[in-house]
Write an enzyme that holds these catalytic residues in place. Structure first.
Site, PDB file in Angstrom:
ATOM      1  N   HIS B  58       0.908  -1.138  -0.142  1.00 13.99           N
ATOM      2  CA  HIS B  58       0.027  -0.057   0.119  1.00 13.99           C
ATOM      3  C   HIS B  58       0.785   1.138  -0.011  1.00 13.99           C
ATOM      4  CE1 HIS B  58      -3.531  -2.487   0.679  1.00 13.99           C
ATOM      5  NE2 HIS B  58      -2.939  -2.925   1.754  1.00 13.99           N
ATOM      6  N   HIS B 220      -7.305  -3.985  -1.680  1.00 14.22           N
ATOM      7  CA  HIS B 220      -6.541  -5.270  -1.753  1.00 14.22           C
ATOM      8  C   HIS B 220      -7.101  -5.919  -2.944  1.00 14.22           C
ATOM      9  CE1 HIS B 220      -6.629  -4.529   2.373  1.00 14.22           C
ATOM     10  NE2 HIS B 220      -5.384  -4.708   2.522  1.00 14.22           N
TER      11      HIS B 220
END
Ligand SMILES: Nc1ncnc2c1ncn2[C@@H]1O[C@H](COP(=O)(O)OP(=O)(O)O)[C@@H](O)[C@H]1O
Ligand SMILES: Nc1ncnc2c1ncn2[C@@H]1O[C@H](COP(=O)(O)OP(=O)(O)O)[C@@H](O)[C@H]1O
Ligand SMILES: [Mg+2]
Ligand SMILES: [Mg+2]
Ligand SMILES: [Mg+2]
Ligand SMILES: [Mg+2]
Lengths: 216, 333, 333, 216
Positions: B58, B220
């Site tokens: 991330h 995700h």
């Protein structure tokens, strides 16, 4: 049946091998329902466990120590959802097997009951939520029904695995209620839960293992 | 998918190695755990520790947000996987200056369990811990079940305000209150155009047609609300902003912070085109944008798409948002 | 390729609209020309004006670098196309504070002609102009023909030091000297993995196999030195750094700035893995990295790949590199 | 031949149409040699020119004004490499045609000579560099050879276009020495230069235009 610590270690090594084979399949399921990493996570965790088995644990005689070390190793290698879940299982099982250099039928029964209860407690999921609990709970019921009894463990465990498989398969037609896939709603239908699958594979690997032990 | 990596097994280790070398003036790794990173600057005794963390992949989230005015430490997980309790605990011990530590992380089953276990262990060692879960993604559960929603890019604002509050000497309860309030005031929704792939599998994280988008995609690659034909940027923005405003009604004259967050491979040009439309909508409603952030703040590897975040502000949050910050990947004067 | 845009014809206009709305505290458009943007803060009389510019599609380059300690204004071209003289001239007039204006842009035929025409016009209006062309790409011409090399990510360092020098009150000649010196001390080389596409055509900017990379790729997708099988990050880094060090030999004990620049869709994780190796190589040679920049600084829409830049530093350049900056997409304390 | 300002405007409108048709082809060539935008750039520029033709220039009577306005409009719409190049051409041509509401054979000759000289001066490229000069220089030679003479312009221009075409085609087998593609070395072989192509198309469109005029 008597499972020595060395046997126990062999079983865990066989899990590592099995996970390597099933890694892609588990990721595939998780790609459809979650973030696609379940196979990778299991592989990272079991590779770390295997390292321990081949080194620190290679000459370990305490089955409890083996199981709890596996729990902590798996946890620290992966984190993730399944880290705390499986780790708690192995830690609880480790307590049952503590100080034992051999596990009897009754020990094994207790071991898996403690294992499953640990996972349940950690995750707080219920049957029908589309998680590994759908696999583990039916197995637990079989094991508990025979707990402390006189039936052959291999026989009981083989029934437990049959129920676990049904449980695993049932997740295909469930709407996910917990974890990453729980936001999918209807779109979670039609895919088997990855955690339910890996949990089944771990149980089934133990059954294979004791079958081979018995034949040998 | 093509990647500039070496062995896929070691991507996180190698990233951390490079990151720590590049930013040693900001951040260091703890000798106790190679996934436990803390600020390399000395923090004041009595300051509340701010701990962030989550899976890798991330970036700039989360390790890029350790620094003055933001977090004091970060626990780094594998790709898209919560860190285990050990690094969380080590960071907690290192950043506790006697005033306790607040854990800021996204509402995901894995994070909840791992951070929860770490908090128990920390409390056994006498460290007070407060936990605040990011749950800004309106697409991830209905309004009535906000506690089930996952945290996405809106977590940036939680880090920002809570980090500022800790920097300003707020108590543990107050820092946690700020974090919760920011999360309560924050809504996000995303759209996915192209998948990412885990280095270990190389497989696309989701299936999507060449002319499709996934509305409500998680960061995700978790499937969203629905697939739809890819529309023009304005139409997509309209849908995302409408979903947000339906969830958190805003009145004329109110002020907000807006974040248009790229998921990894979406050019800044497109993010500004999305921002342009969001600003139009808000302006028409008489809502004032107090601060804007446009860029890649919390990504999903090379995923294509973006999310829009709107946070309702009051004077307290405005002051905290304006507070300076100095981190490896986030500097604000 | 999928894009979050409206009408492809208006992408630059809409980006600018969003950009100006998001960052009105930093930057404003001149009423005379909608491609002429200048800082919205008041600049000191007698300060040398720093003008940057080039095609769009390189965001944060170039409009993201207007602000304190960097550029005073930017002329914005169409995608991958030099701006015409008109916006350059308008920016020049707006930012000239009596001390003249330095133009910093990349060495491309189009930019040379357009900026050159603007400089002539500016001089006719009595404004002194110096021009410094970025030419850091070692892959784009042999060493003996550095004047033919194109400018890529290394231009960031030219903006940074020249911007700092102007901020510190250097004269026009001195600011130009700093810019030239920085460019002379700077070498870059890139690698491309996946193409981008112009919004108007949607076609991939170059052809490349699924297992190939383009060594020496330009940051508009111009073909590089050669196609090769995609290698591990360390091998690629070795090749890029070797080409740079062959071009600008560095001795033990020397200090450098390093930039690993993402072209658009390459995750930060991969950039840090590349940086890690570059740092190893330099450390082994006893060369010290004084400052590191890792991220998307000058991009090519959604192109995949990155470039490595190394700038040889002396005390003067170190001071200028350390000077604070505050721009919409670049803040340094 | 007499070309009125209205005719002249019609020609430029026909260029806009032609460029829209050839846009993809020009981009295709530029993708192989440069940054892939030549067709887009030409299209943006000529769309802007067309706007002017339909509005401010709709009733313009001065051919020079038309040409120089086109030059500035094109330049300000595109920048790029071709902006200054073609703009300088139109501005120089505009000087020649200044204050004229009709262009004679000799005016047209002078117009194109001035146009090409403007491009040459701006770009400083030489024949063989693989640029639009490879198209324009051969045409210039033909035009200059007949400059101020008595030959029919259409005939001369048609020869110029034949030479221009040969020049354009010659770029396929040249190694690029200037502009973006000049770093390609050997890899620039085998592709025709986009600017050489657009320059040819502009000349050829003028030939088509005067042919139709002559027939009409
Ligand atoms: N609370 C829970 N209780 C039991 N199992 C759970 C729970 N949450 C998630 N799981 C299981 O974890 C699996 C996902 O594991 P994994 O992909 O490794 O972690 P993550 O979701 O963090 O990526 C799910 O398929 C589900 O079976
Ligand atoms: N100095 C020059 N003189 C003449 N023509 C040039 C020169 N530089 C570039 N060109 C022409 O410009 C063309 C490219 O135009 P275009 O793609 O629109 O601009 P850019 O290269 O800026 O993207 C080349 O094919 C070449 O013919
Ligand atoms: Mg998962
Ligand atoms: Mg995960
Ligand atoms: Mg161009
Ligand atoms: Mg071009």
């Amino acid at each position: 049946m008597h499972i020595t610590t060395a046997d126990f270690i062999d079983y865990f090594k066989s899990v590592t091998e099995m996970i390597e084979k099933e890694k892609d399949y588990l990721c595939e399921l998780d790609r459809k329902l979650g973030d696609g990493d379940h196979g990778v996570t299991m592989s990272i965790g079991w590779q770390a466990v295997n390292q321990k088995l081949n080194n620190e644990l290679a000459n370990e005689s305490d089955c409890g120590k083996v199981s709890s070390t596996i729990g902590m190793t798996f946890l620290n290698a992966v984190g993730s959802s399944v880290g705390p879940l499986y780790a708690t299982g192995f830690l609880r099982g480790g307590k049952v097997a503590s100080q034992k250099s051999e596990l009897t039928d009754r020990d094994l029964e207790e071991y898996w009951i403690a294992f499953i209860n640990g996972v349940k407690e950690r995750g707080q999921a219920k049957v029908g939520d589309k998680t590994m609990i759908d696999t583990l709970e039916p197995a637990l019921i079989v094991l508990q029904a025979n707990a402390g009894g006189t039936r052959n463990f291999a026989e009981v465990f083989s029934e437990a695995v049959i129920e676990a498989e049904k449980g695993m398969k049932s997740t295909t037609n469930l709407i996910s209620k917990i974890g990453r896939s729980s936001r999918l709603g209807e779109r979670s239908l039609g895919v088997q839960d990855p955690g339910a699958t890996s949990a089944y594979l771990i149980l089934a690997a133990f059954l294979d293992f004791i079958k081979i032990k018995t034949l040998a | 998918m093509k990647k500039l990596i070496n062995n896929p097994t070691y991507v996180v280790e190698e990233m951390l190695d490079g990151f720590l070398k590049a930013h040693s003036n900001y951040i260091r790794v703890l000798p106790e755990n190679d996934r436990a990173l803390v600020t390399s600057r000395t923090t004041r005794e009595g300051k509340v520790g701010v701990l962030i963390g989550g899976g890798s992949g991330h970036e700039p989230g989360f390790l890029g947000y350790v620094g003055d005015g933001m977090a004091d430490g970060v626990a780094v997980g594998n790709i898209f996987a919560s860190p285990p309790p050990a690094p969380i605990l080590e960071v907690t011990k290192a950043i506790d200056k006697g005033a306790g530590v607040v854990y800021l992380y996204g509402n995901y089953a894995g994070d909840v369990m791992n951070f929860g276990m770490a908090a128990e262990l920390a409390e056994m060692e006498g460290i007070k811990v407060e936990m605040v879960l990011g749950s800004d993604d309106v697409a991830s559960a209905p309004k009535e079940e906000k506690h089930r929603r996952r945290g996405i890019a809106g977590e940036l604002f939680v880090f920002k305000t809570a980090g500022a509050a800790a920097d300003l000497g707020y108590s543990l309860e107050e820092v946690a209150r700020i974090a919760r309030k920011t999360n309560d005031h924050t809504r996000s929704m995303g759209v996915g155009l192209t998948p990412c792939s885990l280095p270990q599998t190389g497989k696309p994280s989701f299936e999507i047609g060449d002319d499709e988008m996934e509305i409500g995609l998680g960061h995700h690659g978790e499937p969203g609300i629905r697939k739809a034909k890819l529309q023009q940027a304005d139409v997509v923005t309209d849908e995302l902003v409408a979903a947000i405003l339906e969830d958190i009604p805003l009145n004329e004259g109110e002020e907000v912070a807006v974040l248009v967050n790229g998921l990894g491979s979406t050019p800044r040009m497109e993010l500004y085109i999305m921002f342009r439309r969001a600003e139009q909508i808000l302006r028409e409603k008489g809502i004032k944008i107090y601060r804007s952030y446009v860029g890649d703040y919390i990504t999903s590897l090379e995923m294509g798409g973006c999310s829009i975040t709107i946070t309702k502000l009051d004077n307290e949050l405005k002051t905290l948002l304006d507070h300076p910050a100095d981190c490896p990947m986030f500097v604000q004067k």
